[in-house]
Write a protein that holds these residues in place. Structure first.
Motif, PDB file in Angstrom:
ATOM      1  N   VAL A 146      84.376  15.281  26.596  1.00 38.08           N
ATOM      2  CA  VAL A 146      85.654  15.434  25.895  1.00 38.08           C
ATOM      3  C   VAL A 146      85.410  16.333  24.687  1.00 38.08           C
ATOM      4  O   VAL A 146      84.810  15.917  23.700  1.00 38.08           O
ATOM      5  CB  VAL A 146      86.249  14.075  25.468  1.00 38.08           C
ATOM      6  CG1 VAL A 146      87.665  14.269  24.918  1.00 38.08           C
ATOM      7  CG2 VAL A 146      86.273  13.101  26.647  1.00 38.08           C
ATOM      8  N   GLY A 147      85.837  17.589  24.795  1.00 34.34           N
ATOM      9  CA  GLY A 147      85.573  18.590  23.763  1.00 34.34           C
ATOM     10  C   GLY A 147      85.109  19.870  24.422  1.00 34.34           C
ATOM     11  O   GLY A 147      84.420  19.824  25.445  1.00 34.34           O
ATOM     12  N   ARG A 148      85.488  21.020  23.844  1.00 32.68           N
ATOM     13  CA  ARG A 148      85.172  22.305  24.495  1.00 32.68           C
ATOM     14  C   ARG A 148      84.689  23.342  23.484  1.00 32.68           C
ATOM     15  O   ARG A 148      84.883  24.544  23.668  1.00 32.68           O
ATOM     16  CB  ARG A 148      86.400  22.816  25.239  1.00 32.68           C
ATOM     17  CG  ARG A 148      87.635  22.847  24.350  1.00 32.68           C
ATOM     18  CD  ARG A 148      88.856  23.366  25.028  1.00 32.68           C
ATOM     19  NE  ARG A 148      90.042  23.044  24.242  1.00 32.68           N
ATOM     20  CZ  ARG A 148      91.263  23.433  24.546  1.00 32.68           C
ATOM     21  NH1 ARG A 148      91.470  24.169  25.608  1.00 32.68           N
ATOM     22  NH2 ARG A 148      92.282  23.097  23.798  1.00 32.68           N
ATOM     23  N   SER A 149      84.085  22.882  22.383  1.00 35.33           N
ATOM     24  CA  SER A 149      83.639  23.842  21.377  1.00 35.33           C
ATOM     25  C   SER A 149      82.475  24.666  21.927  1.00 35.33           C
ATOM     26  O   SER A 149      81.715  24.188  22.774  1.00 35.33           O
ATOM     27  CB  SER A 149      83.224  23.131  20.084  1.00 35.33           C
ATOM     28  OG  SER A 149      81.915  22.632  20.208  1.00 35.33           O
ATOM     29  N   PRO A 150      82.314  25.909  21.431  1.00 32.31           N
ATOM     30  CA  PRO A 150      81.266  26.775  21.971  1.00 32.31           C
ATOM     31  C   PRO A 150      79.848  26.324  21.630  1.00 32.31           C
ATOM     32  O   PRO A 150      78.894  26.765  22.268  1.00 32.31           O
ATOM     33  CB  PRO A 150      81.561  28.142  21.345  1.00 32.31           C
ATOM     34  CG  PRO A 150      82.468  27.891  20.191  1.00 32.31           C
ATOM     35  CD  PRO A 150      83.194  26.623  20.477  1.00 32.31           C
ATOM     36  N   ILE A 151      79.709  25.440  20.634  1.00 29.02           N
ATOM     37  CA  ILE A 151      78.341  25.001  20.289  1.00 29.02           C
ATOM     38  C   ILE A 151      78.087  23.530  20.656  1.00 29.02           C
ATOM     39  O   ILE A 151      77.018  23.011  20.405  1.00 29.02           O
ATOM     40  CB  ILE A 151      78.002  25.256  18.796  1.00 29.02           C
ATOM     41  CG1 ILE A 151      79.048  24.667  17.858  1.00 29.02           C
ATOM     42  CG2 ILE A 151      77.810  26.743  18.543  1.00 29.02           C
ATOM     43  CD1 ILE A 151      78.711  24.804  16.385  1.00 29.02           C
TER      44      ILE A 151
ATOM     45  N   VAL B 233      77.017  21.500  26.444  1.00 31.00           N
ATOM     46  CA  VAL B 233      76.517  20.239  27.014  1.00 31.00           C
ATOM     47  C   VAL B 233      77.014  20.078  28.448  1.00 31.00           C
ATOM     48  O   VAL B 233      76.306  19.557  29.317  1.00 31.00           O
ATOM     49  CB  VAL B 233      76.845  19.007  26.123  1.00 31.00           C
ATOM     50  CG1 VAL B 233      78.275  18.504  26.301  1.00 31.00           C
ATOM     51  CG2 VAL B 233      75.866  17.856  26.404  1.00 31.00           C
ATOM     52  N   ALA B 234      78.225  20.581  28.735  1.00 29.35           N
ATOM     53  CA  ALA B 234      78.746  20.534  30.110  1.00 29.35           C
ATOM     54  C   ALA B 234      77.863  21.353  31.050  1.00 29.35           C
ATOM     55  O   ALA B 234      77.522  20.911  32.156  1.00 29.35           O
ATOM     56  CB  ALA B 234      80.183  21.050  30.139  1.00 29.35           C
TER      57      ALA B 234
ATOM     58  N   HIS C 146      89.724  17.756  26.899  1.00 24.63           N
ATOM     59  CA  HIS C 146      89.914  18.052  25.474  1.00 24.63           C
ATOM     60  C   HIS C 146      91.161  17.335  24.996  1.00 24.63           C
ATOM     61  O   HIS C 146      91.776  16.579  25.764  1.00 24.63           O
ATOM     62  CB  HIS C 146      89.990  19.571  25.256  1.00 24.63           C
ATOM     63  CG  HIS C 146      90.821  20.279  26.271  1.00 24.63           C
ATOM     64  ND1 HIS C 146      92.192  20.345  26.180  1.00 24.63           N
ATOM     65  CD2 HIS C 146      90.474  20.901  27.428  1.00 24.63           C
ATOM     66  CE1 HIS C 146      92.666  21.009  27.228  1.00 24.63           C
ATOM     67  NE2 HIS C 146      91.643  21.350  28.007  1.00 24.63           N
ATOM     68  N   SER C 147      91.546  17.563  23.769  1.00 24.27           N
ATOM     69  CA  SER C 147      92.652  16.800  23.173  1.00 24.27           C
ATOM     70  C   SER C 147      93.991  17.048  23.871  1.00 24.27           C
ATOM     71  O   SER C 147      94.906  16.255  23.761  1.00 24.27           O
ATOM     72  CB  SER C 147      92.779  17.113  21.679  1.00 24.27           C
ATOM     73  OG  SER C 147      92.964  18.509  21.496  1.00 24.27           O
ATOM     74  N   ARG C 148      94.096  18.136  24.631  1.00 24.12           N
ATOM     75  CA  ARG C 148      95.362  18.428  25.322  1.00 24.12           C
ATOM     76  C   ARG C 148      95.335  18.098  26.813  1.00 24.12           C
ATOM     77  O   ARG C 148      96.251  18.433  27.545  1.00 24.12           O
ATOM     78  CB  ARG C 148      95.716  19.914  25.141  1.00 24.12           C
ATOM     79  CG  ARG C 148      95.983  20.276  23.687  1.00 24.12           C
ATOM     80  CD  ARG C 148      96.481  21.682  23.577  1.00 24.12           C
ATOM     81  NE  ARG C 148      96.405  22.138  22.193  1.00 24.12           N
ATOM     82  CZ  ARG C 148      96.691  23.376  21.818  1.00 24.12           C
ATOM     83  NH1 ARG C 148      97.043  24.274  22.704  1.00 24.12           N
ATOM     84  NH2 ARG C 148      96.611  23.724  20.549  1.00 24.12           N
TER      85      ARG C 148
END
Length: 283
Positions: free
Chosen positions: A167-172, A177-178, A192-194
């Motif tokens: 849950v989360g898609r930040s570049p760092i 991690v995915a 993610h949040s949406r």
């Protein structure tokens, strides 16, 4: 239902890693007479960023390395920051470069991350480093995701064939991690949040990684029994992105907040800087 979940103790593992790194740093100094150096760049005066940079400098000292601190004013331009990074790229003493995130709004952060030389990208922030890591080619992974993977491997938690929900898609954090979980043969869903129907997707997770940056956004009731729970968030009051309390007797394993993912981020950054120093000797 498990009686007590396994605590994934990042603090203890980071201490073990540091003990090993201290030996490796001593060997580098013995062979070359040169002390490995991590350069940290801080732009502006964000108090939490200052704390993180200090913690990274302290970790360097504990293993026998040196850190060079570059502190630039709040009003620094993209061009000035690019010039500072270029100088460090061309300095042979520097084994790794860390640009503390976030930078002030007027700076093009992505351009500055990508200016870091690939062999000094020990925090795994460049597009090139991310691409190589995703393709399973040699690269330094983003420090927090790589630290999470180290923790899962240390506790011998199975990854292959498991359904991991990030849950989360930040570049760092979220994206790398995915990719790392995918490279270890997990089936990966990135949310993610949406995301629509988020609770339903999280209920399917054998491994859940909370990296959304919102306090206790992920509710305990969404997580199935015997899941492995990795909370990569940290917020005021010592809480993470996941409501951990009710999971301590339901999960198979979980990372505490604090003391789980956080110490592993710093230990991984230092480990990748030491690896960079060792490569310099070998080349």
């Amino acid at each position: 239902m498990t009686a007590t979940a396994l605590l994934l103790d990042g603090k203890a593992l980071s201490k073990q890693m540091e003990a090993d790194l201290k030996i490796r740093v001593a060997r580098i100094i013995e062979k070359t007479g040169v002390v490995p150096v991590l350069a940290t760049i801080l732009v502006g005066n964000d108090p939490s960023s200052e704390v993180y940079v200090k913690m990274k400098g302290n970790a360097c000292e504990r293993v026998g390395m040196t850190s060079v601190k570059v502190h630039l004013p709040e009003e620094t331009t993209t061009e000035e920051l690019l010039a500072a990074i270029d100088k460090l790229n061309n300095d042979d003493r520097i084994c790794g470069i860390l640009l503390q995130h976030p930078v002030p709004h007027q700076i093009d952060e992505r351009a500055c991350f990508d200016k870091i030389a690939i062999d000094k990208d020990v925090d795994g922030v460049t597009c090139l480093g991310f691409g190589r890591m995703s393709m399973n080619e040699p690269a330094y992974g983003s420090a927090t995701p790589a630290g999470i993977m180290e923790l899962l491997k240390h506790y011998k938690l199975p990854i292959a064939g498991k359904h991991a929900v990030v849950v989360g898609r930040s570049p760092i954090l979220g994206k790398p991690v995915a990719m790392m979980l995918l490279n270890e043969n997990a089936t990966v869903t990135i949310c993610h949040s949406r995301t629509s129907n988020l609770p339903e997707l999280i209920k399917q997770a054998d491994i859940i990684v909370g990296a959304v940056g919102k306090p206790e956004f992920i509710k305990a009731e969404w997580i199935k029994d015997n899941a492995v729970v990795v909370d990569a968030g940290y917020h005021t009051g010592g809480i993470g992105d996941i409501e951990l309390g009710p999971l301590k007797d339901r999960a198979a394993a979980y990372t505490p907040v604090p003391g789980g993912v956080g110490p592993m981020t710093i230990a991984t950054l230092i480990a990748q800087t030491v690896a960079s120093a060792e490569k310099k000797i070998a080349s």
